[in-house]
Design a protein around this motif. Sequence first.
Motif, PDB file in Angstrom:
ATOM      1  N   VAL A 123       0.845  -1.203   0.000  1.00 42.62           N
ATOM      2  CA  VAL A 123       0.000   0.000   0.000  1.00 42.62           C
ATOM      3  C   VAL A 123       0.876   1.247   0.000  1.00 42.62           C
ATOM      4  O   VAL A 123       1.377   1.684   1.039  1.00 42.62           O
ATOM      5  CB  VAL A 123      -0.975   0.006   1.190  1.00 42.62           C
ATOM      6  N   CYS A 124       1.044   1.801  -1.177  1.00 43.18           N
ATOM      7  CA  CYS A 124       1.902   2.965  -1.352  1.00 43.18           C
ATOM      8  C   CYS A 124       1.088   4.249  -1.317  1.00 43.18           C
ATOM      9  O   CYS A 124       1.614   5.323  -1.053  1.00 43.18           O
ATOM     10  CB  CYS A 124       2.605   2.821  -2.698  1.00 43.18           C
ATOM     11  N   GLY A 125      -0.204   4.138  -1.581  1.00 41.22           N
ATOM     12  CA  GLY A 125      -1.069   5.307  -1.564  1.00 41.22           C
ATOM     13  C   GLY A 125      -2.485   4.890  -1.885  1.00 41.22           C
ATOM     14  O   GLY A 125      -2.729   3.742  -2.291  1.00 41.22           O
ATOM     15  N   MET A 126      -3.425   5.814  -1.664  1.00 43.64           N
ATOM     16  CA  MET A 126      -4.834   5.553  -1.991  1.00 43.64           C
ATOM     17  C   MET A 126      -5.424   6.856  -2.517  1.00 43.64           C
ATOM     18  O   MET A 126      -6.318   7.433  -1.906  1.00 43.64           O
ATOM     19  CB  MET A 126      -5.587   5.082  -0.735  1.00 43.64           C
TER      20      MET A 126
ATOM     21  N   TYR B 266      -8.269  10.542  -1.016  1.00 43.00           N
ATOM     22  CA  TYR B 266      -7.759  11.700  -0.266  1.00 43.00           C
ATOM     23  C   TYR B 266      -8.720  12.873  -0.230  1.00 43.00           C
ATOM     24  O   TYR B 266      -8.662  13.693   0.672  1.00 43.00           O
ATOM     25  CB  TYR B 266      -6.423  12.185  -0.834  1.00 43.00           C
TER      26      TYR B 266
ATOM     27  N   GLN C 212     -16.345  11.284   2.705  1.00 44.54           N
ATOM     28  CA  GLN C 212     -16.704   9.967   3.222  1.00 44.54           C
ATOM     29  C   GLN C 212     -15.926   8.933   2.387  1.00 44.54           C
ATOM     30  O   GLN C 212     -16.146   8.858   1.175  1.00 44.54           O
ATOM     31  CB  GLN C 212     -18.224   9.765   3.018  1.00 44.54           C
ATOM     32  N   PRO C 213     -15.027   8.193   2.990  1.00 39.65           N
ATOM     33  CA  PRO C 213     -14.248   7.254   2.166  1.00 39.65           C
ATOM     34  C   PRO C 213     -15.126   6.175   1.535  1.00 39.65           C
ATOM     35  O   PRO C 213     -16.178   5.821   2.077  1.00 39.65           O
ATOM     36  CB  PRO C 213     -13.272   6.615   3.164  1.00 39.65           C
ATOM     37  N   GLU C 214     -14.730   5.672   0.389  1.00 36.96           N
ATOM     38  CA  GLU C 214     -15.448   4.557  -0.236  1.00 36.96           C
ATOM     39  C   GLU C 214     -15.311   3.328   0.640  1.00 36.96           C
ATOM     40  O   GLU C 214     -14.282   3.119   1.278  1.00 36.96           O
ATOM     41  CB  GLU C 214     -14.852   4.258  -1.617  1.00 36.96           C
ATOM     42  N   SER C 215     -16.345   2.504   0.613  1.00 35.14           N
ATOM     43  CA  SER C 215     -16.276   1.325   1.469  1.00 35.14           C
ATOM     44  C   SER C 215     -15.695   0.143   0.706  1.00 35.14           C
ATOM     45  O   SER C 215     -15.788   0.047  -0.504  1.00 35.14           O
ATOM     46  CB  SER C 215     -17.664   0.984   1.987  1.00 35.14           C
ATOM     47  N   VAL C 216     -15.082  -0.746   1.470  1.00 34.38           N
ATOM     48  CA  VAL C 216     -14.485  -1.968   0.944  1.00 34.38           C
ATOM     49  C   VAL C 216     -15.224  -3.134   1.573  1.00 34.38           C
ATOM     50  O   VAL C 216     -15.428  -3.166   2.782  1.00 34.38           O
ATOM     51  CB  VAL C 216     -12.981  -2.015   1.281  1.00 34.38           C
ATOM     52  N   GLN C 217     -15.683  -4.061   0.746  1.00 34.15           N
ATOM     53  CA  GLN C 217     -16.523  -5.143   1.274  1.00 34.15           C
ATOM     54  C   GLN C 217     -15.855  -6.509   1.244  1.00 34.15           C
ATOM     55  O   GLN C 217     -16.349  -7.447   1.843  1.00 34.15           O
ATOM     56  CB  GLN C 217     -17.814  -5.216   0.456  1.00 34.15           C
TER      57      GLN C 217
ATOM     58  N   LEU D 215     -12.894  -7.567   2.315  1.00 35.60           N
ATOM     59  CA  LEU D 215     -11.715  -7.737   3.160  1.00 35.60           C
ATOM     60  C   LEU D 215     -11.565  -9.151   3.707  1.00 35.60           C
ATOM     61  O   LEU D 215     -10.469  -9.537   4.124  1.00 35.60           O
ATOM     62  CB  LEU D 215     -11.775  -6.763   4.334  1.00 35.60           C
ATOM     63  N   SER D 216     -12.642  -9.921   3.734  1.00 35.79           N
ATOM     64  CA  SER D 216     -12.489 -11.274   4.271  1.00 35.79           C
ATOM     65  C   SER D 216     -11.539 -12.097   3.411  1.00 35.79           C
ATOM     66  O   SER D 216     -11.004 -13.112   3.854  1.00 35.79           O
ATOM     67  CB  SER D 216     -13.830 -11.976   4.431  1.00 35.79           C
TER      68      SER D 216
ATOM     69  N   GLY E  89       1.147  -1.002   4.698  1.00 39.77           N
ATOM     70  CA  GLY E  89       1.354   0.377   4.287  1.00 39.77           C
ATOM     71  C   GLY E  89       2.831   0.747   4.322  1.00 39.77           C
ATOM     72  O   GLY E  89       3.611   0.172   5.072  1.00 39.77           O
TER      73      GLY E  89
ATOM     74  N   MET F 271     -13.086 -13.883  10.807  1.00 40.21           N
ATOM     75  CA  MET F 271     -14.004 -12.737  10.732  1.00 40.21           C
ATOM     76  C   MET F 271     -15.414 -13.272  10.915  1.00 40.21           C
ATOM     77  O   MET F 271     -16.239 -13.196   9.997  1.00 40.21           O
ATOM     78  CB  MET F 271     -13.852 -12.033   9.366  1.00 40.21           C
TER      79      MET F 271
ATOM     80  N   GLU G 216     -20.321  -6.724   5.501  1.00 38.33           N
ATOM     81  CA  GLU G 216     -20.299  -5.344   6.008  1.00 38.33           C
ATOM     82  C   GLU G 216     -19.142  -4.600   5.364  1.00 38.33           C
ATOM     83  O   GLU G 216     -18.093  -5.178   5.082  1.00 38.33           O
ATOM     84  CB  GLU G 216     -20.105  -5.338   7.526  1.00 38.33           C
ATOM     85  N   SER G 217     -19.336  -3.305   5.166  1.00 37.95           N
ATOM     86  CA  SER G 217     -18.275  -2.548   4.515  1.00 37.95           C
ATOM     87  C   SER G 217     -17.323  -1.947   5.536  1.00 37.95           C
ATOM     88  O   SER G 217     -17.691  -1.680   6.666  1.00 37.95           O
ATOM     89  CB  SER G 217     -18.871  -1.459   3.639  1.00 37.95           C
ATOM     90  N   VAL G 218     -16.096  -1.763   5.092  1.00 32.96           N
ATOM     91  CA  VAL G 218     -15.047  -1.163   5.914  1.00 32.96           C
ATOM     92  C   VAL G 218     -14.623   0.125   5.225  1.00 32.96           C
ATOM     93  O   VAL G 218     -14.383   0.135   4.021  1.00 32.96           O
ATOM     94  CB  VAL G 218     -13.853  -2.138   6.037  1.00 32.96           C
ATOM     95  N   GLN G 219     -14.590   1.205   5.981  1.00 33.55           N
ATOM     96  CA  GLN G 219     -14.331   2.514   5.356  1.00 33.55           C
ATOM     97  C   GLN G 219     -12.987   3.117   5.741  1.00 33.55           C
ATOM     98  O   GLN G 219     -12.556   4.078   5.129  1.00 33.55           O
ATOM     99  CB  GLN G 219     -15.440   3.490   5.755  1.00 33.55           C
TER     100      GLN G 219
ATOM    101  N   VAL H  29      -4.320   1.875   6.907  1.00 33.47           N
ATOM    102  CA  VAL H  29      -3.229   0.942   6.586  1.00 33.47           C
ATOM    103  C   VAL H  29      -2.073   1.702   5.945  1.00 33.47           C
ATOM    104  O   VAL H  29      -0.899   1.480   6.251  1.00 33.47           O
ATOM    105  CB  VAL H  29      -3.720  -0.185   5.650  1.00 33.47           C
ATOM    106  N   PHE H  30      -2.428   2.634   5.085  1.00 36.82           N
ATOM    107  CA  PHE H  30      -1.405   3.457   4.428  1.00 36.82           C
ATOM    108  C   PHE H  30      -0.841   4.509   5.384  1.00 36.82           C
ATOM    109  O   PHE H  30       0.366   4.596   5.590  1.00 36.82           O
ATOM    110  CB  PHE H  30      -2.022   4.104   3.186  1.00 36.82           C
TER     111      PHE H  30
ATOM    112  N   GLN I 129       1.131   2.835   8.212  1.00 34.72           N
ATOM    113  CA  GLN I 129       2.027   1.729   7.860  1.00 34.72           C
ATOM    114  C   GLN I 129       1.707   0.465   8.661  1.00 34.72           C
ATOM    115  O   GLN I 129       2.572  -0.156   9.270  1.00 34.72           O
ATOM    116  CB  GLN I 129       3.501   2.141   8.043  1.00 34.72           C
ATOM    117  N   ILE I 130       0.424   0.141   8.619  1.00 38.33           N
ATOM    118  CA  ILE I 130      -0.063  -1.048   9.327  1.00 38.33           C
ATOM    119  C   ILE I 130       0.217  -2.295   8.492  1.00 38.33           C
ATOM    120  O   ILE I 130       0.151  -2.258   7.274  1.00 38.33           O
ATOM    121  CB  ILE I 130      -1.583  -0.908   9.587  1.00 38.33           C
TER     122      ILE I 130
END
Lengths: 303, 303
Positions: free
Chosen positions: A211-214, A218, A222-227, A229-230, A241, B214, B224-227, B232-233, B236-237
């Motif tokens: 993870v170098c950037g997102m 920025y 409201q950040p976009e959600s990620v579903q 992750l599992s 990161g 999970m 469920e979504s994660v926002q 992590v970036f 530096q997680i």
Amino acid sequence: MASTDHGGGEEVIRNKQVFLNDYVSGFPEESNLYLTTSSIKLKVPEDQSGKDAVLLKNLYLSCDPFMRGRMQRDLPPDRPELSSYSLGSPIVGFGVGRVVDSRHSDFKKGDLVWGRMPGMTAYFCFFDIGSPKEGDRVYVSAASGAIGQLVGQFAKLIGCYVVGSAGSKEKVELLKTKCFPEGIDIYFENVGGKMLDAVLVNMRLHGRIAVCGMISQYNLEQPESVQNLSAVFYKQIRMEGFAVYEHYDRYSKFLDFVLPCIKEGKIVYVEDITEGLERGPAALVGLFRGRNVGKQVVKVAQE
Amino acid sequence: MASTDHGGGEEVIRNKQVFLNDYVSGFPEESNLYLTTSSIKLKVPEDQSGKDAVLLKNLYLSCDPFMRGRMQRDLPPDRPELSSYSLGSPIVGFGVGRVVDSRHSDFKKGDLVWGRMPGMTAYFCFFDIGSPKEGDRVYVSAASGAIGQLVGQFAKLIGCYVVGSAGSKEKVELLKTKCFPEGIDIYFENVGGKMLDAVLVNMRLHGRIAVCGMISQYNLEQPESVQNLSAVFYKQIRMEGFAVYEHYDRYSKFLDFVLPCIKEGKIVYVEDITEGLERGPAALVGLFRGRNVGKQVVKVAQE
């Protein structure tokens, strides 16, 4: 951002600077920045205030995504290089300059000096976190940007299969369906949000996400959600990161790798050069609209 | 799940088994499972079909979250221990049994045998991915479960500050506001979803998230979504998924650590024991409603 411009004899010259109007939320606009012209003496002060000082003529300035962060109000002051810009001072970043006058023993008039370059970020983030090996399937988002273009070349040098995307939404769809029928070993993450979500379902067992950037996140309130992750659990993915400032002590290691590659033509680099500090604000905010093709720089002086 | 029940003389006995009615989507219910009673001979067949076979009397059966996965239709067959249950055979899991008859040279009548225990998962996931050291601030979700209760104790043994949560929504709120004013170094992730989202904003620079499971996500049609993944970036997680079956070769290392701890009373273990295979289905589906307190086992036979 500041440039010197010879125009008032040998001693006093006009000096352009870019300031921030006010702190930004959401996408930064050109109107958030303004240019002023003042005058300065082309000499380091001879009194105590100029002790160990160096006066530079800026030649190139770098437009980098981290500068968006610094346009935000009330950032913690513990890391000065990432703290909020001061509204009363010109905004600062990296660049290349020529020493005009010096009272520092390490620098003399005529020396070229430069700030860190994104190549080092690309190098350590990819090799440290990605642990690439020959044959790995590598996906790079924002692949035509300052960092992505190098990661793609590094990956090819060691024999990886590489796909890069630039742009956004249609590329997510492309990724899902076509490029990685057997999945992704290494994802070099520059984008975040929906792109990351699409990548997660395409990762392979023990895949690595560097993870170098997102950059897509920025400017969002409201950040976009990620579903998905599992997938990290199901596929034992490692996601980490990266911040280049923790790796400055390895600068020479980076140079040992990259300089021969550049000399031999194994690494090439695309720059998007904007001429004149007046156009600097547009170039900087253009980063966040994906307007640049290659590394965005501003050429502020001719030599 | 199967149990033997002496009831037909020395040779033929009644044997209870639990089957899956049909593949499950959403939360599993007790009605998805049913019990049958058949009869078996208490002897390994003497012909070719019994070569190297061992006949066990099950004493305890383990209810584990991964069993939910296997209730799903059409899982890939490449990892048999994680593939879809066959509707025509009893569902299988880990447990403790006594050898009743054996034609295998490694086992003889009267031996106790057992499948892997969750302690090994807790141990390697925590130490490998979490890289704990004295003074680290450790947060464990599902902390009263089979794995969480051990992680908390391991962390305390090496001098970490540990907070565990059990339950769900109100604990997320608690976490946000009270327990970690200086942030979290290690999050041992058993839960996912909203819990993970709340943890991300509370992680410290270079924090580690060891993803062991999970469980809040396994039964949802839509995860469920994660926002807050940009943490992590920014911080530096490192976040990494774990699967214990990749670490079986280190079983003795785990025992070397844990057996002295158990003997000295430094590690204790809470079990939630359900009596009788008839109650097995309720115990198993209860896992996903958080009904168990401690490791859920089913005692199927008295010795």
